[in-house]
Design an enzyme around this catalytic site. Structure first.
Site, mmCIF file in Angstrom:
data_model
loop_
_atom_site.group_PDB
_atom_site.id
_atom_site.type_symbol
_atom_site.label_atom_id
_atom_site.label_comp_id
_atom_site.label_asym_id
_atom_site.label_seq_id
_atom_site.Cartn_x
_atom_site.Cartn_y
_atom_site.Cartn_z
ATOM 1 N N ASP A 160 59.433 29.318 82.674
ATOM 2 C CA ASP A 160 60.527 28.953 81.951
ATOM 3 C C ASP A 160 60.932 27.341 82.020
ATOM 4 O O ASP A 160 61.828 26.680 80.997
ATOM 5 C CB ASP A 160 61.710 29.742 82.046
ATOM 6 C CG ASP A 160 61.570 31.089 81.499
ATOM 7 O OD1 ASP A 160 60.826 31.312 80.759
ATOM 8 O OD2 ASP A 160 62.263 32.040 82.379
ATOM 9 N N ASP B 142 65.320 34.188 77.500
ATOM 10 C CA ASP B 142 64.064 34.769 78.012
ATOM 11 C C ASP B 142 64.221 36.308 78.319
ATOM 12 O O ASP B 142 65.301 36.578 78.466
ATOM 13 C CB ASP B 142 63.705 33.950 79.064
ATOM 14 C CG ASP B 142 62.427 34.613 80.042
ATOM 15 O OD1 ASP B 142 61.667 34.756 79.502
ATOM 16 O OD2 ASP B 142 62.806 34.795 81.198
ATOM 17 N N ASP C 137 64.633 32.250 83.881
ATOM 18 C CA ASP C 137 64.649 32.459 85.148
ATOM 19 C C ASP C 137 63.268 31.837 85.930
ATOM 20 O O ASP C 137 63.349 31.543 87.095
ATOM 21 C CB ASP C 137 65.190 33.611 85.745
ATOM 22 C CG ASP C 137 64.071 34.573 85.617
ATOM 23 O OD1 ASP C 137 63.357 34.469 84.425
ATOM 24 O OD2 ASP C 137 63.763 35.561 86.394
#
Lengths: 678, 151
Positions: free
Chosen positions: A562, A354, A558
């Site tokens: 996600d 990410d 995080d």
């Protein structure tokens, strides 16, 4: 438990001493018989008599080896068979056969056989296996050392302000809301938020990060970290099982209580292993009796087969490695939630990162603010309206915009917002002072049919600088845009290099515009970029990668957004600095939030799986090779035979060697990023 | 003679000279008896250890719909096969009287739960309502095993 282990070790040492002394005497007494002589000049006749050997060996079997017999008996009653069954049956048969030779030697002599006794065989086997148990118990203590060390990190007392007076009280009495005072060099007893003073705090014991972190008012501190230089006080936020330390210990325990897929296979084998070994032993007896007609010889083969087989080595092969590895991971701030995560991580082929908060620091800042020529609203009115909207959003970009606007506002009072709505991954909208205001991605605006042609050159410029762009639209008219940059984590580029060196395909997954994501990817050396993905679609991207044959896939993230992707991935890796939701959905947590933990976790996993494979290979190969030799299969071809005593020794040391091999994992050190990158 | 045995190698020549290696002509009736008894023993021990014996001990339904069962830890788990009803929480109380360190911990791998069992004490573990299935449990070192059958 520690006290219990110490007691067990003391008892085993005592038993081993007694067994060693008595067995030494029995072996000495049986020396003439072993050498094929009637007597030895320095040994008196009464000492070498079968009766003396019986007297000396009985306590070895039934006191030193008592647990083997009681264990075998209760297992038998439960219709189960384990290592105790094999040891008890093997030594018991040798001892009983000797008893016949002691009490009724004429029975054997009538058959033309010598009335030999095998007390020394039974005694030597018991002594060696007690020695094996002792070594194994000691090694076992070391496998759970990591948890013990973690628990010892918490200091026993805390200095708490009660009625304005500092008092030293046991940690168990500290409650949420208490104010704790810290002096340099002290360990923090619980978690909290700094209210006064500042200091550098070392969190390495929990996060694996060697550099101390500066803490001031408003910053969170975690229990068990070390206060280095300054004095400060903090308000307690979590105690007992809610602290970060307690949660880490719980997660490590959970991982140690789970099974890998290979272990499930080993478990199935262990289930039928002992009964099959008993069947082989009986078969060896029957065959050798038919071949030689010699019951004593056949009995010795039976005993050898029973005592060489070692189901323990099979049973111990995976759990000990998992135990050591998960403890080792915890020491470096890598928390594996299950044995399966540890197993899967080593076989990963693709790793999806990410962007915000994972590759970047996650503290975005507005670096650019541009009014558009079409904009009509006074700047102060526009900024106040944007701040009012964004203040309701929890998105990091929204925080950055509010942080940028607040100091510029002449009137700190923000206008009221009606009909607020946050559209995940796209932006926010609402009515402010009778105007319809939208703040979000240019893509969203064009999807809504708003003319953004005036924005295009600005967007191109900002995206080329790796900025995310937030456009402001008031009553369907484009007014302004913000360029927001999020600096890369210092370890990002080196971690990506390390991941590629481990043979992984690295993918950047981002909700940002393609250009922005590509610029960031270029800075850290990622070639494959999947951008403009809405949070809800991240999980679908992971599934698509899995279906396309890029799997097993790991997702590193995080944020709350996600979580579905972390759960969908074969291995979800969450940054410990991220949200609780992400951590809960993950399989591995990197306490420090340092990306270096990702290659380290994969390396640890590969080392662990290699270690498990070695253990399983050793345990299987040992049994597969040992049992036929003990059964005398090689005798007709090579003349090789195995003494029951050597068989017993081999059994004792096979499980010790498995545990010792697992303990090698304690020496694991992840390759430093500087080395991996070079 | 055990010495050649201890050396882990024997030769046919030496074997012939030593009484232990002596071949003895046995009556064929005895040979048949040894084969029959040997086969019967194998069949019996395989049946005893691997066959199905009883359907296990069922947990009793206690207060607030929680199923309860006490398991004695002594060389093994007594009972080692536990039956429980699906969809209801289950409280397992382990009473450990076996001093061996091997059984000082019990692990439920499917639930990612482990429980330390102090000696001569009863320690309980509550498992949430569970779907039907076979859930094994074992000691810390995977040597002593039991199974939970949820129907």
């Amino acid at each position: 438990m520690d006290r219990e282990l110490a007691q067990e070790l003391t008892l085993l040492r005592r038993k081993l001493t007694v067994a060693a002394v008595l067995t030494g005497l029995v072996v000495l007494a049986s020396l003439p018989h072993m050498l094929g002589l009637h007597s030895l000049a320095f040994l008196p006749g009464w000492f070498t008599s079968p009766w003396t050997q019986l007297l000396l060996s009985t306590p070895v079997l039934f006191w030193c080896g008592r647990e083997f017999f009681t264990g075998a008996a209760s297992a038998f009653r439960q219709h189960s068979a384990d290592m105790n069954t094999l040891v008890a049956a093997g030594t018991g048969i040798a001892w009983l056969a000797s008893l016949v030779a002691t009490f009724a030697p004429q029975l054997l002599r009538a058959e033309g056989l010598p009335a030999d006794v095998y007390y020394e065989t039974a005694a030597v086997i018991i002594t060696l296996i007690v020695l094996g148990r002792l070594l194994e118990a000691r090694a076992r203590g070391q496998t759970s050392e990591a948890i013990r060390r973690l628990l010892q990190l918490q200091p026993p007392t805390a200095r708490v302000l009660r009625n304005g007076v500092p008092q030293e009280i046991p940690v168990a009495l500290v409650v949420v809301g208490d104010q704790v005072q810290m002096r340099p060099g002290e360990k923090l007893p619980v978690d909290g938020v700094v209210v006064e003073g500042s200091s550098w705090v070392e969190e390495s014991m929990l996060t694996g990060e060697p550099t101390p972190v500066e803490k001031g008012p408003g910053d969170s501190v975690i229990g068990a970290s070390m206060n280095r230089s300054g004095s400060f006080s903090f308000r307690v936020s979590h105690v007992g099982s809610d602290t970060v330390l307690a949660q880490i210990v719980e997660l490590v325990r959970q991982a140690q209580s789970s099974r890998t897929r290979v272990q499930k296979l080993a478990d199935q084998v262990v289930g039928w292993f002992v009964p099959v070994v008993i069947a082989i032993a009986i078969t060896a007896f029957v065959v050798w009796f038919l071949v030689s007609g010699n019951p004593v010889l056949a009995m010795l083969f039976l005993v050898s087969v029973l005592v060489i087989a070692c189901p323990c080595a099979l049973g111990l092969a995976t759990p000990t490695s998992i135990m050591v590895a998960s403890g080792k991971g915890a020491e470096s701030g890598l928390i594996f939630r299950s044995a399966e995560a540890l197993e899967t991580a080593g076989g990963l082929r693709t790793i999806v990162l990410d962007k915000t908060g994972t590759l970047t620091l996650g503290h975005p800042e507005v670096t650019d603010f541009e009014r558009l020529p079409a904009g009509k609203l006074p700047v102060q009115t526009l900024l106040a309206a944007v701040a009012a909207l964004e203040e309701r959003s929890e998105h990091p970009l929204a925080e950055a915009i509010v942080g940028y606007i607040r100091p510029q506002l002449q009137d700190p009072q923000l206008p009221a917002v009606e009909g607020f709505e946050a559209v995940a991954g796209l932006g926010v909208q609402g009515n402010v002072a009778g105007r319809k205001v939208l703040v979000g991605t240019p893509r969203w605006m064009s999807e809504l049919g708003i003319d953004i042609t005036g924005l295009t050159p600005l967007v191109a410029r900002m995206e080329a600088a790796a900025c995310s762009v937030a456009a402001v639209v008031v009553d369907n008219r484009i007014e302004a845009c913000f360029g927001i940059a999020d600096p890369l984590k210092p370890s990002a580029a080196a971690a990506v290099v390390a991941l590629r060196r481990l043979g992984l395909q690295v993918v950047l997954l981002s909700g940002d515009a393609r250009r922005t994501a590509e610029v960031v990817a270029g800075q850290v050396g990622i070639e494959r970029v999947i951008a403009e993905v809405r949070p809800a679609d991240k999980a679908a991207v992971i599934r698509r990668l899995q279906e396309q044959g890029d799997g097993p896939v790991a997702m590193v993230g995080d944020g709350i957004n996600d979580a579905p992707a972390l759960a969908a991935a074969d291995v979800g890796i969450a940054m410990g600095t991220g949200t609780d939701v992400a951590i809960a959905a993950s399989d591995i947590t990197l306490i420090s939030g340092n990306l270096a933990g990702v290659p380290a976790a994969i390396e640890l996993s590969r080392h662990t799986m290699a270690n498990i494979r070695q253990n399983l290979f050793f345990a299987f190969a040992y049994n597969v090779a040992g049992i036929p030799i003990a059964a005398g299969l090689l005798f007709p071809f090579t003349g090789w035979l195995l003494s029951p005593m050597i068989a017993g020794g081999a059994m004792a040391f096979s499980s010790v060697s498995v545990v010792t091999n697992a303990l090698r994992l304690r020496r694991f050190r992840p390759t430093p990023l500087s080395v991996a990158a070079s | 003679m055990l010495l050649p045995f201890l050396m882990a190698e024997g030769s046919a020549a030496r074997a012939a000279a030593e009484p232990l290696w002596r071949s003895i002509e046995q009556p064929s009736g005895l040979n048949v008896l040894v084969v029959v008894v040997g086969l019967a023993l194998i069949a019996w021990e395989l049946w005893w250890f691997l066959g199905r014996h009883g359907s296990g001990t069922a947990a009793k339904l206690g207060e607030q719909g929680i199923q309860e069962i006490t398991i004695t830890v002594d060389g093994g788990y007594i009972p080692a096969r536990i039956k429980a009803i699906a969809g209801r929480p289950l409280r397992l109380s382990f009473h450990r009287i076996d001093p061996s360190g091997c059984v000082a911990q019990v692990i439920f791998p499917d639930f990612h739960k482990s429980l330390d069992l102090p000696l001569n004490a009863t320690t309980s573990l509550e498992l949430p309502a569970t779907p039907p299935g076979i859930y094994p449990f074992h000691c810390g070192m995977n040597m002593v095993r039991g199974v939970m059958e949820v129907n």
